[in-house]
Design an enzyme around this catalytic site. Structure first.
Site, PDB file in Angstrom:
ATOM      1  N   GLY A  41     -29.037-101.162 -45.117  1.00  0.00           N
ATOM      2  CA  GLY A  41     -28.674-102.559 -44.895  1.00  0.00           C
ATOM      3  C   GLY A  41     -29.898-103.318 -44.417  1.00  0.00           C
ATOM      4  N   GLY A  43     -29.638-106.778 -43.359  1.00  0.00           N
ATOM      5  CA  GLY A  43     -29.245-108.040 -42.722  1.00  0.00           C
ATOM      6  C   GLY A  43     -29.964-108.177 -41.393  1.00  0.00           C
ATOM      7  CG  LEU A  44     -29.339-111.604 -38.770  1.00  0.00           C
ATOM      8  CD1 LEU A  44     -28.498-112.450 -37.846  1.00  0.00           C
ATOM      9  CD2 LEU A  44     -30.782-112.104 -38.761  1.00  0.00           C
ATOM     10  CB  ALA A  45     -28.048-105.110 -37.567  1.00  0.00           C
ATOM     11  CG  HIS A 267     -13.738-119.753 -39.373  1.00  0.00           C
ATOM     12  ND1 HIS A 267     -13.480-121.059 -39.679  1.00  0.00           N
ATOM     13  CD2 HIS A 267     -14.795-119.754 -38.530  1.00  0.00           C
ATOM     14  CE1 HIS A 267     -14.364-121.820 -39.038  1.00  0.00           C
ATOM     15  NE2 HIS A 267     -15.174-121.053 -38.339  1.00  0.00           N
ATOM     16  NE  ARG A 332     -14.362-119.405 -34.585  1.00  0.00           N
ATOM     17  CZ  ARG A 332     -15.521-118.834 -34.876  1.00  0.00           C
ATOM     18  NH1 ARG A 332     -15.590-117.528 -35.039  1.00  0.00           N
ATOM     19  NH2 ARG A 332     -16.610-119.543 -35.035  1.00  0.00           N
ATOM     20  CG  HIS A 407     -15.517-115.812 -40.162  1.00  0.00           C
ATOM     21  ND1 HIS A 407     -16.546-116.196 -40.974  1.00  0.00           N
ATOM     22  CD2 HIS A 407     -15.929-116.028 -38.890  1.00  0.00           C
ATOM     23  CE1 HIS A 407     -17.541-116.642 -40.216  1.00  0.00           C
ATOM     24  NE2 HIS A 407     -17.210-116.532 -38.965  1.00  0.00           N
ATOM     25  NE  ARG A 441     -18.389-112.767 -34.813  1.00  0.00           N
ATOM     26  CZ  ARG A 441     -18.697-114.034 -35.047  1.00  0.00           C
ATOM     27  NH1 ARG A 441     -19.403-114.728 -34.182  1.00  0.00           N
ATOM     28  NH2 ARG A 441     -18.304-114.625 -36.166  1.00  0.00           N
ATOM     29  CG  LEU A 447     -26.116-115.422 -36.278  1.00  0.00           C
ATOM     30  CD1 LEU A 447     -26.796-116.776 -36.430  1.00  0.00           C
ATOM     31  CD2 LEU A 447     -26.176-114.672 -37.588  1.00  0.00           C
TER      32      LEU A 447
END
Lengths: 642, 256, 226
Positions: A41, A43-45, A267, A332, A407, A441, A447
């Protein structure tokens, strides 16, 4: 196997991570290149972990299924990233961010993990700015902040509506720098299809090259999964089309426990489904609810009418009616469920898809009257444009239509405080693990967690693991790798040779609809039980009647999808099982049976634990392990928004 | 709506491609362009044929995966819109459409409408970063940055790397992409220490990949889904001249 | 000197060379046109000017600059046109201009026309001055190796076929100059919105002046107004 120790620190939470960092073992800089680490992966992580491990000198291999690491779905995050900088002098602190996150997670997360997350949040902003992430700034040149998701402090850093994109490009640029330096080898268009465990340790992965179809294996001293969430189990979600559960699910089948799979986030403001051909849902920023008023007609007979023909008195502003103090700004989960109830009641608006109208109005007429069109346009112009591009309707003329959509998924592979799964040597980071968000969350925290894990946690905890073992000593001719390759190839062949009548998407859609109806915003024992009965039937039909054209030795997008849907068809079962077993309502998990006049009813006495599911073989019921959660600093209270 | 499609079909990198005609009789104007292709693919597949391969992922215009030519325009007729955000209401009943992959030597066709854009990654590898290891960053607010610099930098950083600029350019030039990457970093104070070497190396890599050059047609800007300005290219040119002609040699530069 | 070679070999470097030489040729064209405006002030002025230009040091300095600029301008362009063809070996079945203009896309055609114009112009009015060379001219006049610039020009342009050729050639020059002048500003790094607007205005004014001036001269000769 019972649940391994969670390695949570003892002693004051404020010192816990600092002390842990000191007590962990280090790898000598000269020895680091001898250790191979696989990061799945980008992505950010994944990207932040791969780049940082490369900087430290490890021999890193990073894999992604996209054509370039920069396309991972973190790129689509809009809102922002939280950090306890207290630049606005409004009373924020690491402790407050910690407190808000534990409370926001509805007391189903680990205090020590959340504290660490809050603590490193400030370093993330420093790091991102140094990389050239163009965060919004004030005229004086300093960083701007906004309040997000109902937080009482302004701690969210943002880059217009593209914060995820800019943070990912920062991590991606760091990753590309390491690729150029030769410390990281990138494998794009390569999908992980199995985890290889040798002598009880994760020692590599088996992959399929998505262009040539070649199945091969990579050996490593440790494996880190940053493969994101599983919201696409619902077929329609705000996730990218390629997001899938495959990497984590196959790791699960090799022994990694899956924790809290029923914790998913819906969401409330997404553009509704327009037709049966709908392929994905688009999120619209929650900020719209600051000035928009949510309503549906009081009378189902009015639903087909043009909104301008429905008199003020015939409209039901249901959020304002049910939750007078929070109104349209209700959290939410509450806003989402209320929309679903209105539509279930036959009062939804917009096009009828499969016989039901699923949409509620989000009306700016009052805001335009109160603030004037220029002011509304200043605030929401770009969102209105985006809405118009997709729906063809002008929000100044016709109220927007909204409906909730899946989401984010809080559940994921179980990890200890060191981010290590139940398989030694398998680490899980970002959305793919279950660790920090509990049952819900907070906005602008995804992020933060992805980057915290990748930049500032995994590089330390991985070293502690690697320092205890000799590098290498294994190659891909080992039987475990050959077996995994054979299994993957066999599975591919089986899929291709079914040559049935139904397309992969039709199975995915059916599964998704079923999951959305019974394991989505509101869940009941009865609905979950019915779905648990239906999933194996659908899975059986899939393996008998799916049709996939082409071969396995070429770019074959249907085959890729088929593999992922096959895994969703297995995963969905443990998700429903988890939802049925957790007989309480908390965060994103709402069990209709457990409510007090529409409010979620948590059952702290029986369910203050994380549920970790152990795979016990095909056709067998998984074992449930409970990790008790203790709250020393933030005492559980009931949420109320009346 | 009824659409007539001519789609470029090519089995692999070395295979010979050709247009194939498809009739799509039941298109809803609310469909996105890719949803129309999804529906067509379901039909093709249920007839036992290979579905049309096209790249896509987020379907909200930010990941940069999607993109092909529709009637000679990259991402189709609507400005500032990726093909995944393009809806069928932009077309008329009975329209005949030509779908072609991005064409450039540096973007070889992988299959049908899918091309290989890894050349972009290699341009970034050449210098599209600020060399700062994790942990070495100073306090974020230690150095104020002019808001207009940050805003301009952001405008360039909004690039999604889709490749439409290359596809549309009469010279198949990657100047807009490279210039956007350069402008993003070169406009910020953090980017200054490596500004010259970055300007030199990324331009050199752009040439190595086999992209064409810029002759200031501005077709790239017109099709860029993020509206990235061609003025970034002028800044890139200036940076390259400064780096190669007007400064002393640096380690790793192409100078002798 | 390797750095100059690398610069020349890069696409941006080549472009910069084409732009700088283009700028020089633009200057040459402008001054040439202004000099020729003396056709309106009479034979004496113009012939004196012609004689000045024929001083060997002026003549050869000018020729060197123009020739070097042209050689670099043309070789650079050929390199770029070839690079452009290489960059897209397979063209599109459909391609529709989005922002590019007729004159921007026809640079590679207007360029050669300007070159032909230049060569013919030399054959018309310059080569005849060298002993043994023949001028492409109805009646080439010179005294002591110095051409009679006024007579040669007016005679030539009084013939309708040559006048037509010069008018058409100047229109092609206009196409080339307009995009060239604006484009070279960007290639040389002009990026501010205000400066670019200014460059565009300047490019239009320069183009109009040069083309207008040249055509005015041609028409004046054709209609025997001078």
């Amino acid at each position: 196997m019972s649940l391994p120790p969670n390695k949570l620190p003892t002693g004051p939470i404020q010192q816990a991570w600092t002390e842990r960092k000191f007590s962990m073992k280090l790898v000598n800089p000269a020895n680091r290149r001898k250790y191979t680490v696989i990061v799945v992966g980008s992505g950010l992580a994944g990207a932040s972990a791969a780049a940082t491990l490369g900087e430290l000198g490890y021999n890193v291999h990073c894999f992604c299924f996209q054509d370039t690491p920069r396309r991972a779905h973190s790129i689509a995050a809009q809102g922002g990233i939280n950090a306890a900088k207290n630049y606005q002098n409004d009373g924020d602190s690491v402790y407050r961010l910690f407190y808000d996150t534990v409370k926001g997670g509805d007391f189903r997360s680990r205090e020590a993990n959340v504290y660490r997350l809050s603590e490193v949040s400030v370093n993330i902003i420093d790091q991102a700015v140094a990389q050239g992430v163009p965060f919004a700034r004030e005229y004086g040149g300093l960083l701007a902040n906004r309040s997000f998701g109902g937080a009482q402090v302004s701690r969210t850093f943002y880059a217009r509506g593209q914060t995820g994109q800019q943070l990912l490009l920062g991590a991606y640029s760091a990753l590309e720098r390491q690729i150029a330096r030769g410390t990281v080898t990138m494998h794009p268009r390569t999908e992980m299809l199995d985890l290889v465990v040798v002598d009880g340790r994760a020692r590599g992965i088996t992959v399929r090259d998505l262009e040539s179809g070649k199945v091969s294996s990579y050996v490593a001293d440790a494996v880190a999964l940053g493969t994101g969430g599983y919201a696409n189990v619902f077929y329609l979600s705000t996730n990218a089309k390629g997001c899938n559960v495959t990497a984590t699910w196959r790791a699960h089948k090799r022994g990694a426990y899956f924790a809290n799979p029923c914790f998913t986030q819906i969401h409330p403001t997404c553009i509704p489904v327009a037709g049966s051909y709908q392929s994905k849902l688009t999120l619209m920023s929650e900020s719209l609810r600051n000035d928009g008023r949510v309503w549906v007609p009081k009378d189902p007979e009015d639903c087909g009418k043009h909104p301008s023909e429905i008199a003020e008195g015939d409209r039901d502003y249901y959020l304002e009616r049910k939750y007078p103090s929070f109104g349209n700004l209700s959290p939410r989960d509450i806003a989402s469920r209320a929309a679903k109830e209105a539509c279930d009641d036959g009062r939804g608006v917009g096009p009828s898809v499969e016989g039901v109208r699923r949409g509620v109005y989000l009306d700016f007429a009052d805001a335009v009257k109160r603030l004037g069109k220029p002011a509304v346009s200043e605030k929401y112009g770009n969102l209105f444009e985006m809405y118009q591009r997709i729906t063809g309707e002008d929000p100044y003329e016709v109220p927007m239509r909204m409906y909730p959509a899946p989401h984010y998924t809080m559940g994921g592979l179980w990890v200890d405080y060191q981010l290590q799964s139940t398989i030694p040597g398998l680490f899980v980071i970002g959305e793919a693990n279950f660790s920090d968000h509990g049952a819900n969350r907070l906005g602008a925290s995804a992020l933060m967690q992805g980057l915290a894990d990748g930049y500032f946690v995994l590089p330390f905890t991985l070293a502690d693991y690697l320092a205890g073992m000799k590098p290498g000593g294994l190659d891909s001719t080992h039987a475990a790798f050959k077996d995994a390759e054979r299994e993957v190839a066999q599975r591919t062949n089986t899929l291709l040779n079914i040559k049935g009548k139904r397309t992969v998407d039709s199975f995915h859609r059916e599964l998704g609809l079923m999951m959305w109806d019974t394991c989505g915003m509101a869940r009941t024992d009865e609905g979950l039980s019915a779905t648990l009965k239906r999933i194996p039937e659908l899975r059986e039909e899939f393996w008998k009647n799916v049709t996939i054209s082409g071969s396995g030795a070429e770019l074959n997008q249907s085959l890729e999808k088929a593999g992922r849907v096959a895994d969703f068809l297995e995963f969905a079962e443990v998700m429903c099982l988890d939802a049925r077993t957790r007989a309480e309502s908390c965060g994103g998990h709402f069990r209709t049976e457990f409510q007090d006049q529409g409010e979620a009813q948590r059952n702290d006495a029986e369910y203050t634990h994380a549920s970790a599911w152990e795979y016990t073989g095909a056709g067998n019921a998984p074992n449930l392990h409970k990790e008790p959660l203790t709250f020393t600093y933030v005492k559980p209270v009931t949420r109320s928004y009346k | 709506m009824r659409m007539k499609l001519n789609v470029w079909r090519q089995n692999g990198r070395d295979a010979k491609g050709a247009f194939q005609k498809y009739d799509c009789p039941d298109v809803s104007e609310h469909m996105s362009f890719l949803e129309m292709l999804d529906v067509l693919n379901e039909r093709i597949e249920s007839e036992g044929q290979d579905p049309i391969a096209f790249e896509h992922d987020c379907r909200e215009g930010i990941c940069g995966s999607c993109g092909f030519m529709i009637n000679g325009a990259a991402h189709g007729p609507q400005p500032r819109t990726t093909v995944c955000q393009l809806h069928m209401r932009s077309f008329k009943d009975g329209d005949e459409l030509w779908l072609e992959p991005w064409r450039a030597k540096a973007f070889p066709v992988v299959r049908d409408l899918v091309v290989d854009r890894t050349a972009f990654d290699r341009i970034v590898q050449a210098g599209g970063y600020i060399s700062t290891n994790t942990g070495s960053a100073p306090e974020a607010n230690a150095a104020p940055i002019r808001k207009d610099s940050a805003d301009k930098s952001f405008d360039a950083a909004a690039c999604i790397g889709c490749g439409a600029c290359v596809a549309m350019c009469p010279n198949a030039s990657a100047s807009l992409f490279t210039a956007a990457k350069l402008a993003h970093l070169n406009l910020l104070p953090q980017g200054q220490p490596e500004r010259l070497i970055r300007s030199e190396k990324m331009v050199v890599q752009m040439d190595v990949e086999g992209f064409g050059h810029c002759t200031n047609h501005s077709d790239c800007e017109a099709v860029c889904p993020k509206g990235i300005s061609v003025t970034n290219i002028a800044m890139m040119n200036l940076g390259y001249v400064q780096a190669t002609l007007l400064s002393s040699p640096r380690e790793g530069s192409t100078d002798d | 000197m390797n750095f100059l070679l690398s610069f020349w070999r890069s696409t941006v470097g080549t472009k910069v060379v084409v732009a700088v030489t283009g700028l020089m040729l633009l200057g040459f064209t402008l001054f040439h046109m202004i000099g020729n405006l003396q056709v309106f002030t009479g034979a004496e002025d113009m012939n004196a000017y012609g004689a000045f230009l024929h001083k060997p040091e002026v003549l050869w300095a000018g020729r060197c600059v123009v020739a070097t600029s042209m050689i670099l301008h043309i070789t650079g362009t050929v390199r770029l046109v070839r690079a452009s063809a290489d960059a897209r070996p397979q063209g599109y079945a459909k391609w529709k201009a989005q922002a590019s203009t007729f004159y921007s896309r026809t640079m590679k055609f207007s360029g050669p026309i300007v070159l032909i114009y230049f060569v013919v112009h030399l054959l018309n009015l310059t080569t005849g001055a060298e002993p043994g060379h023949i001028a492409l001219h109805p009646n080439y006049l010179q005294t002591d190796g110095v051409p009679k610039a006024f007579e040669n020009l007016t005679l030539l342009l009084a013939t309708p076929p040559w006048a037509t050729f010069y008018i058409v050639a100047n229109l092609a020059l206009g196409l080339h100059l307009f995009h060239g002048a604006y484009s070279l500003a960007k290639t040389l790094g002009l990026s501010g919105a205000r400066q670019l607007r200014l460059a565009r205005v300047l490019a239009s004014v320069l183009t109009a002046t040069i083309v207008g001036g040249n055509i005015a001269i041609t028409l004046a000769c054709l209609l025997r107004l001078v």
